[in-house]
Each structure stands twice: as structure tokens, then as C-alpha cells.
Design a protein around this motif. Structure first.
Motif, mmCIF file in Angstrom:
data_model
loop_
_atom_site.group_PDB
_atom_site.id
_atom_site.type_symbol
_atom_site.label_atom_id
_atom_site.label_comp_id
_atom_site.label_asym_id
_atom_site.label_seq_id
_atom_site.Cartn_x
_atom_site.Cartn_y
_atom_site.Cartn_z
ATOM 1 N N ASN A 114 54.492 -26.129 111.802
ATOM 2 C CA ASN A 114 55.534 -26.096 112.820
ATOM 3 C C ASN A 114 56.709 -25.274 112.455
ATOM 4 O O ASN A 114 57.230 -24.632 113.362
ATOM 5 N N ASP A 115 56.871 -25.268 111.137
ATOM 6 C CA ASP A 115 58.031 -24.216 110.717
ATOM 7 C C ASP A 115 57.680 -23.069 110.730
ATOM 8 O O ASP A 115 56.641 -22.476 110.337
ATOM 9 N N MET A 116 58.435 -22.149 111.477
ATOM 10 C CA MET A 116 57.938 -20.504 111.783
ATOM 11 C C MET A 116 58.073 -19.947 110.360
ATOM 12 O O MET A 116 57.267 -18.717 110.327
ATOM 13 N N LYS A 117 58.545 -20.467 109.452
ATOM 14 C CA LYS A 117 58.498 -19.644 107.926
ATOM 15 C C LYS A 117 57.111 -20.056 107.356
ATOM 16 O O LYS A 117 56.767 -19.268 106.279
ATOM 17 N N THR A 118 56.514 -21.126 107.824
ATOM 18 C CA THR A 118 55.196 -21.454 106.822
ATOM 19 C C THR A 118 54.194 -20.228 107.089
ATOM 20 O O THR A 118 53.930 -20.099 108.207
ATOM 21 N N GLN A 119 53.777 -20.007 105.775
ATOM 22 C CA GLN A 119 52.428 -19.355 106.145
ATOM 23 C C GLN A 119 50.922 -20.014 105.735
ATOM 24 O O GLN A 119 49.955 -19.421 106.055
ATOM 25 N N MET A 120 51.234 -21.218 105.103
ATOM 26 C CA MET A 120 50.049 -21.924 104.920
ATOM 27 C C MET A 120 50.189 -23.240 105.054
ATOM 28 O O MET A 120 51.220 -23.834 104.719
ATOM 29 N N GLY A 121 49.441 -24.148 106.163
ATOM 30 C CA GLY A 121 49.475 -25.237 106.739
ATOM 31 C C GLY A 121 48.691 -26.320 105.747
ATOM 32 O O GLY A 121 48.103 -25.688 104.743
ATOM 33 N N PRO A 122 48.350 -27.308 106.290
ATOM 34 C CA PRO A 122 47.441 -28.435 105.632
ATOM 35 C C PRO A 122 45.905 -27.811 105.716
ATOM 36 O O PRO A 122 45.615 -27.046 106.679
ATOM 37 N N LEU A 123 45.101 -28.293 105.232
ATOM 38 C CA LEU A 123 43.743 -28.302 105.215
ATOM 39 C C LEU A 123 43.291 -28.978 106.292
ATOM 40 O O LEU A 123 44.138 -29.907 106.867
ATOM 41 N N VAL A 124 42.116 -28.828 107.089
ATOM 42 C CA VAL A 124 41.809 -29.488 108.201
ATOM 43 C C VAL A 124 41.490 -30.868 108.409
ATOM 44 O O VAL A 124 41.851 -31.363 109.317
ATOM 45 N N SER A 125 41.062 -31.501 107.321
ATOM 46 C CA SER A 125 40.904 -33.060 107.410
ATOM 47 C C SER A 125 41.072 -33.525 105.932
ATOM 48 O O SER A 125 40.917 -32.774 104.884
ATOM 49 N N ALA A 126 41.067 -34.699 106.041
ATOM 50 C CA ALA A 126 41.202 -35.497 104.669
ATOM 51 C C ALA A 126 39.687 -35.308 104.146
ATOM 52 O O ALA A 126 39.904 -35.035 102.667
ATOM 53 N N GLU A 127 38.768 -35.530 104.749
ATOM 54 C CA GLU A 127 37.312 -35.244 103.878
ATOM 55 C C GLU A 127 37.095 -33.784 103.447
ATOM 56 O O GLU A 127 36.832 -33.659 102.292
ATOM 57 N N HIS A 128 37.689 -32.916 104.104
ATOM 58 C CA HIS A 128 37.569 -31.561 103.606
ATOM 59 C C HIS A 128 38.535 -31.296 102.368
ATOM 60 O O HIS A 128 38.309 -30.534 101.344
ATOM 61 N N ARG A 129 39.741 -31.875 102.328
ATOM 62 C CA ARG A 129 40.554 -31.855 101.021
ATOM 63 C C ARG A 129 39.844 -32.530 99.965
ATOM 64 O O ARG A 129 40.089 -32.086 98.979
ATOM 65 N N ASP A 130 39.270 -33.616 100.255
ATOM 66 C CA ASP A 130 38.448 -34.311 99.114
ATOM 67 C C ASP A 130 37.596 -33.263 98.456
ATOM 68 O O ASP A 130 37.357 -33.337 97.353
ATOM 69 N N ARG A 131 36.911 -32.654 99.428
ATOM 70 C CA ARG A 131 35.851 -31.858 99.049
ATOM 71 C C ARG A 131 36.226 -30.491 98.095
ATOM 72 O O ARG A 131 35.850 -30.268 97.015
#
Ligand code: NAD
Length: 483
Positions: A314-331
Motif C-alpha cells: 500500500n506504500d506508494m514507494k514499494t516496488q515489490m510486495g509479498p508473495l501471493v500465499s503462505a504455501e507459495h512462499r514455502d515453495r
């Protein structure tokens, strides 16, 4: 928390089972909505509705359907901010970029509107006693099954040509990222389309997606997603010999030659690798850097990756947010672990944040491995995360070409060189559906996109993409006077 419904036969309905499932904000881990848990009976209902709508929709004039496509394009532009906000909430897209995607998607409808109106048939010269002509016809009911990585655009890229050409459609958006497709359906609902022309069913791919792929009432499956699911769909669809269009994964080589503009290559590498958290089929999968420019490239890429702003979308300076899901981050973390175990050097990142507030979301920082070799798992498989794999240095064009082609995927490839002819020789020999010389990923509805090898079947975009959604009929007339 919002409660959503599915759109079947022009009505907003619960799943037949009455069950729902939660979806999460990837930036906070909080439940943001409950969606209907669609199943086989819901698919049956949607197929009946879409088959009923097909004769009505397909018999409208192309001018009428194109006019509706232009209205949809305008709606996407007018609602870009609202759709963008949902993309940030549901997918974690940085707010600075989110409204761009619905606007870019609108071009697909605009392009389809114009180009379907000028799709011409052909006549084939034969004799003075006969006439042979070819005409294009809509196929029927098309199941559109899409991934979560760019949730709205993936739907629109398929729906625009399919619908504008006269097919009726059943959309199965990704189970974890369906909110934009449902919001888009609400907009379509204001257009007065014949009920069942477009339907949206939410729910798990293994049930809803599989029921669509194997259903007798579906004529074509247009799918974007992983290679594994693409193969499963081919298998289910084979029972009724359905038409298929498959846009699958990639492990895209980026080759930086010794005469390249290294600053430009490194700057593009950073943007291309970390945009959308590396969750783009065209993201770089393997960086091959010539030994003469290796140190210079690495230094620049490392500096760029360290500066890449990641965090709250939500911060307008952010270029990269989170990965889409907990499962995908685990992967993705599984791949990072495997890279370390197999001897690659973790140069940057690799560890999830442990302090508030980012520890609640599914974040990983920009990550870089060096010393990656051809046989490592991280060099062979699609990671689909913010993880750059810098391969061993190379010193000959033949060697790097062989390495680049040594993979089951063939989606995209990138070559950086100061010598255009040298770049074009690479383009001639790279096994990929798209080769870009001195440029990163970019697209548009007029450009064909689609993979070689296990990266897919058929094309999306351009006239080739339009042809995917139509049947070609030969009509042969004997003009000879019969006694
Ligand atoms: P995925 O294959 O897991 O899921 C894609 C869709 O298929 C989802 O809607 C899912 O619910 C559904 N599905 C799952 N199992 C199914 C089954 N058995 N039968 C029918 N449908 C089923 O992919 P994903 O994780 O959502 O997306 C990431 C993948 O998409 C990556 O591999 C990426 O490269 C690929 N992708 C390719 C392109 C391209 O243009 N080539 C574009 C974007 C994403």
C-alpha cells in the motif's frame, strides 16, 4: 469481510454445496473474503447456461459484438483504480503499479474489437467451375482457467478474443486470487449480455478446473498456469478431443554478451526479476554472463537489488510486495534451501522478515544466488519468486547457447549485445517462443506470445491468437451446370 457469489446463467449464486472458503491478504495474512466453494454440479449448471447462450451470442453480428467489446474496454479503464485496489488487497501488487494493469488489460478488448471486425476469409483458386472459400466460426463454449500471478490480465487476455469472436465462456479464476475476476463480472453484468454468455465459478482447480477440462459440453480449454496442471488438462481434455490453448511455465535465459551495455542489462535484470515478486512467466530464470563482463554486471545487479524497495504494497514507494500465499512462499523457500544444499552461493536475501509488521505477511526479500550450475534444481525448475540465479561464467557463444537451450521449457529468452547481427544469430538458434534483444519483458495485444517445448501450445495475442478461438471451415461449391 466480504462474502462473494459466483456468476452463473446471469445470476449471482452460492455454490450448490452451500460451502465457502476463505481468501487472505498476502500482506497481512488476514482473511479478507469468503468465496463459494464451487464443485461439479456448479460446473454442470454453467455449461448448460453457456450452451444455451451460444446460439444467441454467436449469431449476433460481429459489429454488435465488437461494440460490446469496446464498452468492456472503457469499463476496464474507468474502473482501473478500484480493480487495482483489489489487486493490492488480494494479490499484494504494489499500489504504484496496480491501476496500470486493468488499463493495460483494456487494450486487449479494444484490439479484439477492431481486429475481429476485419477477420477476412479466403477464396482458393481452383477451376472456373467451382468456388472454394474459407470462413472462420466461433468454436462454442470455452473454459478459461487462469493463474494467480496477474489475476485480471490473465482472464482478459483470453476472454477478449474468445468472447468478441462469438464464443461463450466459463471462467475459472485462481482459487486464491478470484476477487478481481468477480468484480469484473459485476461490470459485465451491467451490459445485458444474454444470460450464460460469460460465467464465473470459484473453487479449487483439482475439482472445478478438472470438471471443466473433462466436460463433454466444453469445446475448448484456454489455460494459463503451470506445466504440471497443463499436462493434467491435456489428459482430461483428450477424452473428448477438445481444442486447447496452453500458456505454461518458463525458465527463461538472460544472456549478457561481452559487448553488451552492462548498465542497461543490469538495470533491466533487476526490474524484470523482482517485479511482481518474480511471479511472472517471463521473469528471468537463469542469468548467463560472459566472463569479461561478469564482475561488472554482478556489482551493478547487486547494487540495484539492494535498492529495490520491498514491503507493504500500500506504500506508494514499494516496488515489490509479498508473495501471493503462505504455501507459495514455502515453495520458494524450498528452492532457496535446495540451492544452498546443492552448492550455490547465496549472495543476497533468502530469509523471510521476522519482525513486525512484515512478519505477518508472506514476504521474501530480493534474493541472488551465484555459482549456479546447469544440473542444480534451481537452474532446471521454475522458482516463480524473487530469486535470481546467476549461472557459471561463460566464454563462448556456442557454449552459452547450448546451456540456454538445455531445459524443458522454451517460453522467452533475452540477449544483450552491442552487435545486433550477433544477437540475431542467437535469436535464430534459441529455442523460445519470444526472444528479446537488448530489452526486457513487454507485450501488447498485437504481439504473439506462447512457448516452445513444454512451455505451451498455441499463441495468445496477435492474429495468431485470434485464430486459436475460431474454427476454420472450408466450403466447396461445384458451379458446373448439371443436366
Ligand atoms: P497452476 O497451474 O497451479 O493453476 C492455474 C489454474 O489451474 C488455477 O486456476 C488452478 O485452480 C487451476 N487448476 C489446478 N489444478 C487443476 C486441474 N487438475 N485441472 C484444471 N485446472 C486446475 O498455476 P499457478 O500456480 O496459479 O500459476 C503459476 C504458473 O502459471 C507458473 O508456472 C507460470 O509460469 C504460469 N504462467 C504462465 C504464463 C504464460 O503466459 N505462459 C503466464 C502466467 C503464468
Amino acid at each position: 469481510m466480504s462474502q462473494y457469489k459466483m456468476w452463473i446463467d446471469g445470476k449471482w449464486v452460492e455454490a450448490e454445496s452451500g460451502k465457502t472458503y476463505p481468501v487472505y491478504n498476502p500482506a497481512t495474512g488476514e482473511v479478507i473474503a469468503q468465496l463459494p466453494l464451487g464443485g461439479v454440479t456448479d460446473v454442470d449448471k454453467a455449461v448448460v447456461a453457456a450452451r444455451k447462450a451460444f446460439p444467441i451470442w454467436s449469431k449476433k453480428s460481429q459489429a454488435d459484438r465488437s461494440a460490446i467489446a469496446m464498452k468492456i474496454a472503457a469499463m476496464l479503464r474507468d474502473n482501473a483504480r478500484e480493480l487495482g485496489k483489489l489487486d493490492t488487497l488480494d494479490h499484494g501488487s504494489p499500489a504504484q503499479r496496480a491501476a496500470f494493469l486493468p488499463t493495460a488489460s483494456s487494450l486487449n478488448f479494444e484490439w479484439a474489437a477492431y481486429n475481429c471486425r476485419s477477420l477476412m476469409g479466403h477464396t482458393i483458386p481452383s477451376t472456373s467451375e467451382d468456388l472454394i472459400y474459407l470462413q472462420r466460426e466461433p468454436i462454442g463454449v470455452i473454459a478459461i482457467i487462469t493463474p494467480w500471478n496477474v489475476p485480471l490480465m490473465m482472464v482478459v487476455e483470453k476472454l477478449a478474443p474468445a468472447l468478441t469472436l462469438g464464443n461463450t465462456c466459463i471462467i475459472k479464476p485462481p482459487s486464491i486470487d478470484s476477487l478481481e475476476a468477480l468484480k469484473f463480472a459485476e461490470m459485465l453484468d451491467t451490459l445485458g449480455l444474454p444470460p450464460g454468455t460469460v460465467n464465473v465459478i470459484t473453487g479449487p482447480g483439482g475439482i472445478v478446473g478438472d470438471a471443466l477440462s473433462s466436460h463433454r459440453g466444453i469445446d475448448m480449454v484456454a489455460f494459463t498456469g503451470s506445466c504440471e496442471v497443463g499436462k493434467a488438462i491435456m489428459s482430461s481434455a483428450s477424452q473428448t478431443v477438445k481444442r486447447l490453448q496452453l500458456e505454461l511455465g518458463g525458465k527463461n535465459p538472460v544472456i549478457v554478451l561481452d559487448d553488451a551495455d552492462v548498465d542497461a542489462a543490469a538495470a533491466e535484470a533487476v526490474g524484470n526479476q523482482y517485479k511482481n515478486c518474480g511471479q511472472i512467466c517471463a521473469s528471468p530464470g537463469r542469468f548467463y554472463i560472459h566472463e569479461k563482463v561478469y564482475d561488472q554486471f554482478l556489482e551493478k545487479m547487486l547494487a540495484g537489488a539492494k535498492k529495490f524497495v520491498w514491503g507493504d504494497p500500500n506504500d506508494m514507494k514499494t516496488q515489490m510486495g509479498p508473495l501471493v500465499s503462505a504455501e507459495h512462499r514455502d515453495r520458494v523457500e524450498g528452492y532457496i534451501k535446495s540451492g544452498i544444499e546443492q552448492g550455490a552461493k547465496l549472495l543476497l536475501g533468502g530469509k523471510r522478515p521476522t519482525t513486525a509488521p512484515l512478519n505477518k505477511g508472506y514476504y521474501l526479500p530480493p534474493t541472488i544466488f551465484t555459482g549456479v550450475t546447469q544440473q542444480m534444481k534451481i537452474a532446471r525448475e521454475e522458482i516463480f519468486g524473487p530469486v535470481a540465479c546467476i549461472m557459471e561464467k561463460f566464454n563462448s557463444d556456442e557454449q552459452v547457447l547450448a546451456w540456454a537451450n538445455d531445459n524443458t521449457y522454451g517460453l522467452a529468452a533475452y540477449v544483450w549485445t552491442g552487435d545486433t547481427a550477433r544477437g540475431m544469430r542467437f535469436a535464430n538458434n534459441l529455442q523460445a517462443g519470444t526472444v528479446r534483444i537488448n530489452a526486457g519483458h513487454g507485450g501488447g495485444p498485437e504481439l504473439p506470445w506462447g512457448g516452445y517445448k513444454e512451455s505451451g501450445l498455441g499463441k495468445e495475442g496477435s492474429l495468431y491468437g485470434l485464430y486459436e478461438y475460431s474454427n476454420l471451415k472450408r466450403v466447396q461449391v461445384d458451379l458446373a451446370v448439371k443436366k
